[in-house]
Design an enzyme around this catalytic site. Structure first.
Site, mmCIF file in Angstrom:
data_model
loop_
_atom_site.group_PDB
_atom_site.id
_atom_site.type_symbol
_atom_site.label_atom_id
_atom_site.label_comp_id
_atom_site.label_asym_id
_atom_site.label_seq_id
_atom_site.Cartn_x
_atom_site.Cartn_y
_atom_site.Cartn_z
ATOM 1 N N SER A 38 0.821 -1.339 -0.030
ATOM 2 C CA SER A 38 -0.177 0.009 -0.133
ATOM 3 C C SER A 38 0.851 1.104 -0.148
ATOM 4 C CB SER A 38 -0.849 0.061 1.363
ATOM 5 O OG SER A 38 -2.009 1.020 1.171
ATOM 6 N N CYS A 42 2.591 7.197 -6.730
ATOM 7 C CA CYS A 42 2.935 8.667 -7.460
ATOM 8 C C CYS A 42 3.702 9.491 -6.486
ATOM 9 C CB CYS A 42 1.449 9.155 -7.283
ATOM 10 S SG CYS A 42 0.443 8.081 -8.769
ATOM 11 N N ILE A 277 -11.794 -15.428 -11.156
ATOM 12 C CA ILE A 277 -10.557 -14.728 -11.035
ATOM 13 C C ILE A 277 -10.809 -13.186 -11.629
ATOM 14 C CG2 ILE A 277 -8.387 -14.184 -11.762
ATOM 15 C CD1 ILE A 277 -8.127 -17.494 -12.162
ATOM 16 N N ALA A 279 -9.361 -9.093 -12.064
ATOM 17 C CA ALA A 279 -8.207 -8.352 -12.254
ATOM 18 C C ALA A 279 -8.575 -6.878 -12.507
ATOM 19 C CB ALA A 279 -7.528 -8.894 -13.481
#
Length: 555
Positions: A38, A42, A277, A279
């Protein structure tokens, strides 16, 4: 329910926290192959420049804080190396011990992000060459920059390259920025980027456009960057920032459908070709086509949507117009949607507007001019994209335009937006409103435009008229614009102009020349207004060439 998440940064961390808020009993595991979770991707360049002083400020959560607050099992320095879809298992390697083990899942979220693209060049594996993706990367670059380095070369003029160049300069180094194309920040057009070229050069960054790096060579404590057709640049360190590619080998090896640049194909619910799954993957909201957009905002939103749907929701992702903003020293550049190149590539017929309004009321001290370029569809007047370069208020205007795009407003409807106004913050006619007003005039035929790229091919019999004051004109004017009649004298001077010849008019920002065109057109002249004004012309003209450097720096 057991949910395994691969990747613990923007999308993965957001999905994990949302899952816990929705399901207190779910078994949630995050695998992150770096030593941090986490973390603020940026913010990494700003630690290099010392703007962010504390290394701890780069991480929003730690494995311990995730466990304490969310009861989530975060395993750092653990790399998922294989997905067994049939058995619903992931194979994991502990990067410190080398031990491998398997972990089962009911639902799997793939959020591995993107990795820096490193071209196969001679000497590219030198310890003096860095990439910037992880906290470990930024720590290494800062160590190199603050322990004796005097000169750095940044290769690549995208977001990471520009921000890194700025921050290395702020750290006191002599900095070269090499861009293979003819302008930095490819999401904006070259004419708008020329303003940024001049600004970076003014701030001391040595900008080399159309530079082709051929390789690297270490000579003692120095690194030589080898350029095609140019002398080598001798420096202490280099940063490769030539772009990123989706980190998707895991998905491909698992047999999941992949698409653009190998990115994982998902539906609007963020499901892959395997419904168990999920994404993080992008659809361009303007073209409706799959795209690779490496931005934290969309990744966080998609992680949240995936989490909602895993627990039984029916949340859908509508795509991203790729709203972006970047600080370049004390200037700001922001963009959303398509530029001219991408609109052309998508086969969209467009028109464009370029204006140069002030950031707030001109009579209130401190106002600065910004340049706004907007594209809209000739077919239905929908807003295709916008680019803004300036100082104060750039991000505010970009956000309004991005919101208007997502709301489906036409370019002309920007004129009707009721935006907050007070002299320190805006004008009664906000720059966004001005885009709408200009669009109305263009679409209704009240004004015709011409642009920088048109000047070289204007008709031979054209009158090239500059309507600024004599003092402004004497300080510089566009090549060939040899007729100077100030706007306030134009009505009395109409007899001096030949009404059988087309008139191409320029002023400082495009406003006085527009008024001049209204006067001329209502008096029988065929008139065209220069978009952006002489200020914009001058920036594009002066930004066409930048220093081609061939020297040892940092000595």
């Amino acid at each position: 329910m057991k949910v395994v998440i691969v990747g613990g940064v923007a999308g993965g961390a957001s999905a994990a926290a949302r899952l816990r808020r929705l399901d207190e009993k779910a078994d949630i595991i995050i695998f992150e192959r770096t030593g941090f979770v986490s973390y603020a991707n940026c913010g990494l360049p700003y630690y290099i420049g010392g703007v962010i002083e504390d290394e701890g400020d780069l991480t929003l959560q730690t494995p311990q804080s995730f466990k304490e607050r969310f009861n989530i099992d975060v395993r750092i320095k653990q790399e998922v190396i294989y997905v067994d879809r049939a058995a619903k298992l992931v194979r994991v390697r502990d990067l410190e011990s080398g031990r491998e083990y398997s972990e089962s899942y009911d639902k799997l979220i793939l959020s591995p992000g993107a990795r820096p693209f490193v071209p196969s060049l001679e000497g590219v594996n030198s310890s003096k060459i860095f990439t910037l993706r992880t906290v470990e990367d930024t720590l290494a670059i800062r160590r190199a920059a603050t322990r004796g380095a005097r000169c750095a070369v940044v290769i690549g003029g995208g977001f990471i390259g520009v921000e890194t160049a700025e921050n290395l300069k702020e750290a006191g180094l002599e900095v070269y920025l090499i861009q293979r194309g003819d302008h930095i920040l490819p999401p904006i057009d070259g004419d708008m980027a020329s303003i940024l070229h001049a600004h970076m050069s003014k701030k001391g960054v040595r900008l080399i456009l159309n530079g082709d790096v051929q390789g690297f060579k270490e000579e003692g404590s120095r690194l030589k960057v080898l350029l095609k057709g140019e002398d080598a640049i001798s420096c202490d360190m280099a940063v490769m920032a030539v772009g990123v590619v989706p980190e998707t080998p895991l998905a491909a090896e698992a047999g999941l459908e992949t698409g653009v640049k190998g990115s994982i194909v998902v539906n609007e619910r963020m499901q892959t070709s395997d419904p168990d799954i999920y994404a993080v993957s992008i659809v361009n909201a303007v073209t409706g086509k799959k795209a690779v957009i490496s931005l934290a905002g969309p990744a966080n939103k998609q992680g949240r949507i995936a989490a909602d749907n895993i627990v039984g929701g029916d949340r859908k992702y509508k795509g991203s117009p790729a709203s972006s903003v970047i600080k370049i020293f004390d200037m700001t550049a922001a963009f959303v949607g398509l530029n001219e190149a991408s609109a052309t590539a998508a086969g969209i017929s467009y028109d464009k507007i370029i204006i140069s309004p002030a950031s707030h009321a001109s009579y209130y001290p401190g106002g600065r001019t910004m340049t706004i370029k907007a594209l809209f569809s000739r077919e239905d007047n929908r807003i295709l994209g916008a680019q803004i370069v300036g100082y104060d208020g750039v991000d505010k205007r970009l956000d309004v335009i991005a919101t208007a795009m997502q709301a489906g407003l036409k370019i002309t409807e920007l004129a009707d937006l009721d935006l907050a106004y007070a002299p320190p913050y805006a004008s009664a006619k906000d720059p966004v409103n001005m885009l709408g007003f200009v669009a109305q005039n263009i679409i209704e035929g009240k004004v015709k435009q011409f642009f920088f790229e048109d000047i070289a091919t204007l008709p031979e019999n054209a009158i090239r008229l500059d309507t600024r004051t004599a003092k402004e004109y004497s300080n510089g004017h566009a090549q060939g614009f040899d007729t100077n009649i100030p706007l306030d004298e134009l009505r009395s001077a109409l007899g001096k102009l030949d009404a059988s010849r087309p008139v191409y008019v320029m002023c400082q920002t495009g406003l006085r020349s527009y008024i001049a065109c209204r006067i001329l057109s209502q008096n029988g002249f065929e008139c065209y207004n220069f978009a952006g004004g002489y200020r914009f012309y001058s920036a594009v003209k002066s930004g066409e060439a930048f220093e081609r450097c061939s020297t040892d720096c940092g000595k």
